[in-house]
Design a protein around this motif. Sequence first.
Motif, PDB file in Angstrom:
ATOM      1  N   UNK A  49      23.955  -2.486  19.043  1.00 24.20           N
ATOM      2  CA  UNK A  49      22.640  -2.113  19.551  1.00 24.20           C
ATOM      3  C   UNK A  49      22.710  -2.059  21.077  1.00 24.20           C
ATOM      4  N   UNK A  50      22.248  -0.947  21.653  1.00 22.16           N
ATOM      5  CA  UNK A  50      22.394  -0.732  23.098  1.00 22.16           C
ATOM      6  C   UNK A  50      21.046  -0.823  23.814  1.00 22.16           C
ATOM      7  N   UNK A  51      21.045  -1.514  24.922  1.00 21.11           N
ATOM      8  CA  UNK A  51      19.823  -1.682  25.708  1.00 21.11           C
ATOM      9  C   UNK A  51      19.317  -0.358  26.242  1.00 21.11           C
ATOM     10  N   UNK A  52      20.239   0.543  26.650  1.00 24.92           N
ATOM     11  CA  UNK A  52      19.781   1.811  27.233  1.00 24.92           C
ATOM     12  C   UNK A  52      19.277   2.799  26.193  1.00 24.92           C
ATOM     13  N   UNK A  53      19.424   2.493  24.902  1.00 26.49           N
ATOM     14  CA  UNK A  53      18.805   3.314  23.859  1.00 26.49           C
ATOM     15  C   UNK A  53      17.307   3.022  23.761  1.00 26.49           C
ATOM     16  N   UNK A  54      16.985   1.722  23.713  1.00 29.57           N
ATOM     17  CA  UNK A  54      15.580   1.313  23.590  1.00 29.57           C
ATOM     18  C   UNK A  54      15.496  -0.150  24.004  1.00 29.57           C
ATOM     19  N   UNK A  55      15.055  -0.403  25.220  1.00 32.51           N
ATOM     20  CA  UNK A  55      15.070  -1.751  25.781  1.00 32.51           C
ATOM     21  C   UNK A  55      14.171  -2.710  25.006  1.00 32.51           C
ATOM     22  N   UNK A  56      13.016  -2.221  24.554  1.00 35.34           N
ATOM     23  CA  UNK A  56      12.095  -3.097  23.833  1.00 35.34           C
ATOM     24  C   UNK A  56      12.715  -3.590  22.521  1.00 35.34           C
ATOM     25  N   UNK A  57      13.295  -2.672  21.758  1.00 36.38           N
ATOM     26  CA  UNK A  57      13.885  -3.069  20.480  1.00 36.38           C
ATOM     27  C   UNK A  57      15.145  -3.896  20.699  1.00 36.38           C
ATOM     28  N   UNK A  58      15.915  -3.566  21.749  1.00 37.05           N
ATOM     29  CA  UNK A  58      17.063  -4.382  22.122  1.00 37.05           C
ATOM     30  C   UNK A  58      16.639  -5.833  22.327  1.00 37.05           C
ATOM     31  N   UNK A  59      15.565  -6.038  23.061  1.00 31.64           N
ATOM     32  CA  UNK A  59      15.088  -7.396  23.334  1.00 31.64           C
ATOM     33  C   UNK A  59      14.545  -8.073  22.080  1.00 31.64           C
ATOM     34  N   UNK A  60      13.945  -7.291  21.191  1.00 34.38           N
ATOM     35  CA  UNK A  60      13.464  -7.859  19.927  1.00 34.38           C
ATOM     36  C   UNK A  60      14.630  -8.379  19.085  1.00 34.38           C
ATOM     37  N   UNK A  61      15.703  -7.592  19.015  1.00 38.72           N
ATOM     38  CA  UNK A  61      16.899  -8.054  18.295  1.00 38.72           C
ATOM     39  C   UNK A  61      17.522  -9.262  19.002  1.00 38.72           C
ATOM     40  N   UNK A  62      17.601  -9.207  20.320  1.00 33.98           N
ATOM     41  CA  UNK A  62      18.220 -10.291  21.083  1.00 33.98           C
ATOM     42  C   UNK A  62      17.466 -11.602  20.893  1.00 33.98           C
ATOM     43  N   UNK A  63      16.157 -11.498  20.737  1.00 30.18           N
ATOM     44  CA  UNK A  63      15.314 -12.684  20.542  1.00 30.18           C
ATOM     45  C   UNK A  63      15.155 -13.052  19.060  1.00 30.18           C
ATOM     46  N   UNK A  64      15.883 -12.355  18.210  1.00 31.06           N
ATOM     47  CA  UNK A  64      15.862 -12.634  16.756  1.00 31.06           C
ATOM     48  C   UNK A  64      14.474 -12.477  16.148  1.00 31.06           C
ATOM     49  N   UNK A  65      13.743 -11.464  16.627  1.00 30.51           N
ATOM     50  CA  UNK A  65      12.393 -11.226  16.117  1.00 30.51           C
ATOM     51  C   UNK A  65      12.327 -10.074  15.111  1.00 30.51           C
ATOM     52  N   UNK A  66      13.423  -9.366  14.894  1.00 33.33           N
ATOM     53  CA  UNK A  66      13.423  -8.287  13.900  1.00 33.33           C
ATOM     54  C   UNK A  66      14.083  -8.801  12.628  1.00 33.33           C
TER      55      UNK A  66
END
Length: 251
Positions: free
Chosen positions: A131-148
């Motif tokens: 998962x790449x931050x420059x694709x979609x920063x919001x969803x990247x952060x959601x995955x990084x925070x284990x919220x998805x």
Amino acid sequence: MNVEELVKNKEELIKLKKAEIKTVKGGLSSVTKSVSNVVKGVFKDNDTSLERTIVGNTYLWMDSHDDVHAKGCFSKSIKENKSIFHLHDHEFKITSKVGEAKKTYESEIAWKDLGIEKSGMTEALFMDTEIFKDYNAQIFNEYKSNRINQHSVGMQYVKIDLAVNDEEYETEYKVWQDNIDTLGNSDKATEKGFFWLVREAKLIEISAVLAGSNELTPTMREDKPEAVKNTSEIEEPSNDTQTKTRRKSLI
């Protein structure tokens, strides 16, 4: 629609299902939290990319579309489709890419590892993805925070059978008898009196969603449990080999 009407209109209903573009039905399940707490998988982080294992679908589980996916239902498609996408919300466009699929595969997993109090094993559809931050920063952060912790497949039906709990309908009742005891939520199917058995489907993409119709679709945690045994897989190609495909989505 009662059982008599279902059987009478079975062929027409199957045609409609094969032509259907599906959207989310139902809300979050009560088992979602426990699933995200017990399931494990690929888990690597840095500032610009993440590696995760996500579950697109858990088989032998009756979803909110009254579908039950049979083991191996995506096996043929996984071998044939070399461009399976990781998207968000089933938006089939370039700007909706979340990451790049590294491997898509079907593997066995224990029901208890999915938070379900049932002995034995089922099978699920997995994707190892970067998962790449420059694709979609919001969803990247959601995955990084284990919220998805919910995903859903974009697919087309290929082979479907109707199962009904009524001896009067010999063909449909046999499908019921052959499969009902394998379901992780057979009580739901028994209450409804029928389900659609999806024997084969074409896999196009897996999306991160708020709530899928199959709630056993988490992001897995680090280190897969020993219960997971690979049964089929493909390595995904690089970006420049990917091609567009028309989609039908089941979520």
